[in-house]
Scaffold this active site. Structure first.
Site: not given
Length: 132
Positions: A53, A55, A81, A84
């Site tokens: 992801h 992040e 999420c 993360c």
């Protein structure tokens, strides 16, 4: 507030790059002492790795090039999420700024609020959350 918008705009630029590459349109930057120390775009599809992801990629970039992102601010155009959120807490990022909620799997939403919980003592204090 204006400083936040500068970094969120960079996240949007990165999100456009991710979308152009066929990824989810998410971009993230890590800022410490007024400088961007890490950047990331969503790369899960391209790398065939669900953990990539934006992040996470930004955190790994910051750690690789600066050794740490403890005390930094993470910016994203999307709420981190739960995956993360764990990474953010593990690396002791002090502040998270985002512009859109992601829904039931967001790291700030009950019952999976890993980003905001103070129930896990070894992580220390939860980061400050700012939603713009």
């Amino acid at each position: 507030m204006e400083e936040h918008l500068i970094y969120l705009n960079r996240c949007l630029e990165l999100a456009k790059q991710a979308a152009a590459a066929g990824e989810s349109p998410v971009g993230s930057v890590i800022v410490k002492d007024g400088a961007i120390i890490g950047e990331g775009t969503e790369q899960s599809r391209r790398l065939k790795d669900v953990t990539r992801h934006a992040e996470v990629v930004a955190v790994l970039d910051a750690v690789q090039h600066h050794g740490s992102c403890e005390g930094a601010t993470l910016y994203s155009n999307m709420e981190p999420c739960i995956l993360c959120a764990y990474v953010i807490r593990h690396y002791r990022i002090a502040q998270v700024v985002f512009s859109n909620y992601c829904g039931e799997l967001g790291g700030t939403a009950q019952p999976f609020n890993l980003l905001t919980t103070d129930l896990i003592a070894k992580w220390g204090a939860a980061p400050t959350i700012t939603v713009l």
